[in-house]
Design an enzyme around this catalytic site. Sequence first.
Site, PDB file in Angstrom:
ATOM      1  N   ARG A 126     -45.525 -22.310  56.945  1.00 11.52           N
ATOM      2  CA  ARG A 126     -45.732 -23.351  55.809  1.00 11.52           C
ATOM      3  C   ARG A 126     -44.041 -24.102  55.784  1.00 11.52           C
ATOM      4  NH1 ARG A 126     -43.952 -18.457  51.202  1.00 11.52           N
ATOM      5  NH2 ARG A 126     -42.417 -18.013  52.202  1.00 11.52           N
ATOM      6  N   ARG A 138     -38.521 -24.860  51.337  1.00  7.98           N
ATOM      7  CA  ARG A 138     -37.223 -23.957  51.497  1.00  7.98           C
ATOM      8  C   ARG A 138     -36.147 -23.358  52.416  1.00  7.98           C
ATOM      9  NH1 ARG A 138     -40.178 -18.432  49.095  1.00  7.98           N
ATOM     10  NH2 ARG A 138     -38.515 -17.256  50.880  1.00  7.98           N
TER      11      ARG A 138
HETATM   12  P1  ADP Z   1     -39.477 -13.801  50.406  1.00 11.13           P
HETATM   13  O1  ADP Z   1     -40.364 -12.352  50.262  1.00 11.13           O
HETATM   14  O2  ADP Z   1     -40.743 -15.208  50.881  1.00 11.13           O
HETATM   15  O3  ADP Z   1     -38.536 -13.238  51.761  1.00 11.13           O
HETATM   16  P2  ADP Z   1     -38.892 -13.639  48.242  1.00 11.13           P
HETATM   17  O4  ADP Z   1     -38.570 -15.254  47.609  1.00 11.13           O
HETATM   18  O5  ADP Z   1     -39.217 -12.913  48.056  1.00 11.13           O
HETATM   19  O6  ADP Z   1     -39.238 -14.277  49.134  1.00 11.13           O
HETATM   20  O7  ADP Z   1     -37.062 -14.063  48.142  1.00 11.13           O
HETATM   21  C1  ADP Z   1     -36.611 -14.797  48.746  1.00 11.13           C
HETATM   22  C2  ADP Z   1     -35.013 -14.597  48.812  1.00 11.13           C
HETATM   23  O8  ADP Z   1     -34.369 -14.235  48.022  1.00 11.13           O
HETATM   24  C3  ADP Z   1     -34.511 -12.938  49.309  1.00 11.13           C
HETATM   25  O9  ADP Z   1     -34.441 -13.328  51.001  1.00 11.13           O
HETATM   26  C4  ADP Z   1     -33.061 -12.612  48.526  1.00 11.13           C
HETATM   27  O10 ADP Z   1     -31.706 -13.670  49.312  1.00 11.13           O
HETATM   28  C5  ADP Z   1     -33.347 -12.763  47.466  1.00 11.13           C
HETATM   29  N1  ADP Z   1     -33.826 -12.038  47.034  1.00 11.13           N
HETATM   30  C6  ADP Z   1     -35.407 -12.022  46.163  1.00 11.13           C
HETATM   31  N2  ADP Z   1     -35.345 -10.697  45.128  1.00 11.13           N
HETATM   32  C7  ADP Z   1     -34.568 -10.091  46.249  1.00 11.13           C
HETATM   33  C8  ADP Z   1     -33.935  -8.591  45.598  1.00 11.13           C
HETATM   34  N3  ADP Z   1     -35.015  -8.249  44.557  1.00 11.13           N
HETATM   35  N4  ADP Z   1     -32.861  -8.126  45.877  1.00 11.13           N
HETATM   36  C9  ADP Z   1     -32.239  -9.290  46.730  1.00 11.13           C
HETATM   37  N5  ADP Z   1     -32.487 -10.667  47.061  1.00 11.13           N
HETATM   38  C10 ADP Z   1     -33.709 -11.297  46.884  1.00 11.13           C
END
Ligand code: ADP
Length: 192
Positions: A126, A138
Site C-alpha cells: 500500500r 501513511r
Molecule cells: P489499521 O487498522 O490499518 O492499523 P487504522 O486507520 O484503523 O489503521 O488506525 C491507525 C492508527 O490509529 C492505529 O495504529 C492507532 O494508533 C490509532 N487508532 C485508531 N483507532 C484506535 C482506537 N480505537 N484506539 C486506539 N488507537 C486507535
Amino acid sequence: MNIILLGPPGAGKGTQAHHLVEARGMVQLSTGDMLREAKSSGTEMGNRVAEVMARGELVTDEIVIGLIREKLEAGAAGGFIFDGFPRTLAQADALGELLAEKGESLDAVVEMEVDDETLVQRVVNRAKEAAAAGRPVRADDNEDSMRTRLMEYYKKTAPLIGYYHAKGQLAKVNGLGQIAEVQASISAVLDS
Ligand code: ADP
C-alpha cells in the site's frame, strides 16, 4: 443494524466498510480516519496523537471514546459500522454503554482473519503504490510501525475476540480471498 469489523491492521476493514456503506446505507465510523483528520487539522489533540500513531501504538481510550461518543449523537438510520473501534476491552465496554444509552445494541461482530505475513506485505505494498502514484504515504505504513501495530493488536485488541464470543456475537470470516469473496462472506453473516 450496528456491527463491528474486527481484525488486525491491514485486514481490509476499511475496504469492506466502504462496500457496506454503498450497499446498505450504513454509516462507517473509523477511529483511524477520525484521528488522521484531527491530525491534519493541526489541533493540539491532533498533534499529540500523530506521533503515537506513527509509531504504531494505540492512542488513549479517552480520546477515541470521546470521538465515537460525538459521532453516535447524530444517529444513523442504516446503522453503524465500527471500523478500528473498539480496540481495547475498555473501549468495548464503553461502546456497549454508549449504545445502551441510545436504546441501541450491537447486532454482529465480524472478525476478519488474515495471517501476519500477508498483513505486513499488504501494508508495505500500500505504501509503495501510494508513493508511486504520488499520494501521501501513511506515516505508519512501514514495516517497523506495522510490527508494532500487530503487537498492539495481539496484546490489546485480540482479547475482544473472546469477549464477543462469550456474548454470542462473534462471527469469523476468511479475509484472504478476493475483495468480492470477502464481501460475500460478510453479507452472509449479516443476513443470517
Ligand atoms: P489499521 O487498522 O490499518 O492499523 P487504522 O486507520 O484503523 O489503521 O488506525 C491507525 C492508527 O490509529 C492505529 O495504529 C492507532 O494508533 C490509532 N487508532 C485508531 N483507532 C484506535 C482506537 N480505537 N484506539 C486506539 N488507537 C486507535
